[in-house]
Write a protein that holds these residues in place. Structure first.
Motif, PDB file in Angstrom:
ATOM      1  N   CYS A   1     -31.855  -2.684  -5.689  1.00 21.31           N
ATOM      2  CA  CYS A   1     -32.082  -1.642  -4.680  1.00 21.31           C
ATOM      3  C   CYS A   1     -33.369  -0.911  -5.058  1.00 21.31           C
ATOM      4  O   CYS A   1     -33.362  -0.052  -5.938  1.00 21.31           O
ATOM      5  N   GLU A   2     -34.448  -1.268  -4.392  1.00 19.37           N
ATOM      6  CA  GLU A   2     -35.755  -0.714  -4.732  1.00 19.37           C
ATOM      7  C   GLU A   2     -35.928   0.644  -4.059  1.00 19.37           C
ATOM      8  O   GLU A   2     -35.685   0.777  -2.862  1.00 19.37           O
ATOM      9  N   SER A   3     -36.343   1.653  -4.845  1.00 24.37           N
ATOM     10  CA  SER A   3     -36.411   3.010  -4.316  1.00 24.37           C
ATOM     11  C   SER A   3     -37.444   3.843  -5.066  1.00 24.37           C
ATOM     12  O   SER A   3     -37.587   3.706  -6.274  1.00 24.37           O
ATOM     13  N   SER A   4     -38.139   4.728  -4.345  1.00 23.49           N
ATOM     14  CA  SER A   4     -39.122   5.595  -4.996  1.00 23.49           C
ATOM     15  C   SER A   4     -38.420   6.797  -5.619  1.00 23.49           C
ATOM     16  O   SER A   4     -37.282   7.116  -5.276  1.00 23.49           O
ATOM     17  N   GLU A   5     -39.140   7.502  -6.497  1.00 22.71           N
ATOM     18  CA  GLU A   5     -38.571   8.683  -7.141  1.00 22.71           C
ATOM     19  C   GLU A   5     -38.274   9.773  -6.104  1.00 22.71           C
ATOM     20  O   GLU A   5     -37.259  10.454  -6.180  1.00 22.71           O
ATOM     21  N   GLU A   6     -39.139   9.932  -5.107  1.00 23.39           N
ATOM     22  CA  GLU A   6     -38.937  10.989  -4.111  1.00 23.39           C
ATOM     23  C   GLU A   6     -37.680  10.741  -3.274  1.00 23.39           C
ATOM     24  O   GLU A   6     -36.907  11.649  -2.995  1.00 23.39           O
ATOM     25  N   LEU A   7     -37.480   9.477  -2.891  1.00 25.67           N
ATOM     26  CA  LEU A   7     -36.288   9.142  -2.098  1.00 25.67           C
ATOM     27  C   LEU A   7     -35.016   9.426  -2.908  1.00 25.67           C
ATOM     28  O   LEU A   7     -34.055  10.028  -2.408  1.00 25.67           O
ATOM     29  N   VAL A   8     -35.047   9.001  -4.148  1.00 24.50           N
ATOM     30  CA  VAL A   8     -33.915   9.221  -5.047  1.00 24.50           C
ATOM     31  C   VAL A   8     -33.573  10.708  -5.151  1.00 24.50           C
ATOM     32  O   VAL A   8     -32.409  11.110  -5.060  1.00 24.50           O
ATOM     33  N   LEU A   9     -34.600  11.530  -5.303  1.00 27.60           N
ATOM     34  CA  LEU A   9     -34.381  12.972  -5.436  1.00 27.60           C
ATOM     35  C   LEU A   9     -33.738  13.558  -4.193  1.00 27.60           C
ATOM     36  O   LEU A   9     -32.789  14.344  -4.278  1.00 27.60           O
ATOM     37  N   SER A  10     -34.248  13.157  -3.023  1.00 31.91           N
ATOM     38  CA  SER A  10     -33.718  13.743  -1.794  1.00 31.91           C
ATOM     39  C   SER A  10     -32.265  13.324  -1.601  1.00 31.91           C
ATOM     40  O   SER A  10     -31.445  14.080  -1.105  1.00 31.91           O
ATOM     41  N   ARG A  11     -31.929  12.102  -2.029  1.00 32.10           N
ATOM     42  CA  ARG A  11     -30.543  11.649  -1.847  1.00 32.10           C
ATOM     43  C   ARG A  11     -29.608  12.280  -2.853  1.00 32.10           C
ATOM     44  O   ARG A  11     -28.493  12.666  -2.532  1.00 32.10           O
ATOM     45  N   ILE A  12     -30.055  12.379  -4.092  1.00 32.79           N
ATOM     46  CA  ILE A  12     -29.143  12.821  -5.153  1.00 32.79           C
ATOM     47  C   ILE A  12     -28.761  14.285  -5.003  1.00 32.79           C
ATOM     48  O   ILE A  12     -27.644  14.676  -5.326  1.00 32.79           O
ATOM     49  N   THR A  13     -29.657  15.101  -4.468  1.00 29.93           N
ATOM     50  CA  THR A  13     -29.314  16.520  -4.352  1.00 29.93           C
ATOM     51  C   THR A  13     -28.154  16.737  -3.375  1.00 29.93           C
ATOM     52  O   THR A  13     -27.436  17.715  -3.494  1.00 29.93           O
ATOM     53  N   GLY A  14     -27.950  15.805  -2.430  1.00 33.17           N
ATOM     54  CA  GLY A  14     -26.826  15.947  -1.493  1.00 33.17           C
ATOM     55  C   GLY A  14     -25.596  15.151  -1.927  1.00 33.17           C
ATOM     56  O   GLY A  14     -24.598  15.094  -1.216  1.00 33.17           O
TER      57      GLY A  14
END
Ligand code: ADP
Ligand code: ZN
Length: 216
Positions: A115-128
């Protein structure tokens, strides 16, 4: 259908959500080393207290401990059912040890989903992100909400934000991922069983692609 599957990718790239869907749709035996480790911490055993120190810092738990945990978990499961791993292996040492262990038991990995993902995407998802304190099922306040606010659809347990999901620790875990885990992409690509999934796509798109691939 391929039934011995590894989900690989940075924290928050959707591995837990994909695993839960595959479990419901195809009856996969799913395990998450992160969830197993948090259960050890909750027991407050001697091992659990050791493990807690690594989790708090966003660092990886030592390979020997994780390998022992995975081997005992799989030894208790029904091997003919296959396995679906979310969050293991996470280092080259774990990957090669698992190849040796599973190979001699006729349980070699059939498919790795990256599952390829950027750091910014990861951050936005993890906070929720919210997870069930009882069964570990993962939700997201906006993207994958539970039917009842604060309650797990699967078991009715309470939902909570994980202690290691603060922005600072997520950034830290992403760095650890790049250093320790990303090399596994090349490792499995060389073995010829790697599929890359773009984690920024909708869950429906991702699931459709994974299903086609697992049926090949
Ligand atoms: P995420 O994928 O969001 O990082 P996990 O629940 O998979 O969440 O992992 C949480 C933490 O558990 C990791 O930061 C790490 O400390 C520990 N952990 C999980 N799996 C492993 C593993 N295979 N090897 C070492 N540490 C692990
Ligand atoms: Zn639950």
């Amino acid at each position: 259908m391929r039934r011995r599957v590894i989900l690989l990718g940075p924290p928050g790239s959707g591995k837990g959500t994909i695993a839960a869907r595959l479990k419901t749709e195809f009856g996969f035996e799913h395990f998450s080393t992160g969830h197993l480790l948090r259960q050890e911490v909750a027991k407050d055993s001697a091992v659990g207290r050791q493990v807690g120190l690594f989790l708090e810092r966003g660092e990886l738990v030592p390979d020997e401990l994780v390998l022992a945990l995975v081997e005992s978990t799989l030894a208790k499961s029904r091997p003919e059912q296959g396995y679906l791993s979310d969050g293991f292996p996470r280092t080259l040492v774990q990957a090669s040890a698992f190849d040796a262990w599973s190979g001699t038991r006729g349980l070699a990995i059939e498919q790795v989903i990256y599952c390829e993902s950027s750091e910014e995407l990861v951050l936005s998802r993890i906070t929720g992100r919210r997870s069930c304190v009882a069964c570990g099922h993962v939700y997201h306040a906006t993207f994958v909400p539970p039917k009842t606010v604060g309650r797990c659809d699967e078991c009715g347990g309470g939902l909570a934000q994980r202690a290691d999901d603060s922005e600072a620790l997520v950034r830290r875990r992403f760095q650890v991922y790049l250093r320790e885990t990303e090399p596994l992409v090349a490792y499995y690509r060389a073995q010829g069983n790697l599929t890359v999934v773009d984690a920024s796509q909708s869950l429906e798109k991702i699931m459709a692609r994974i299903e086609v691939m697992l049926r090949q």
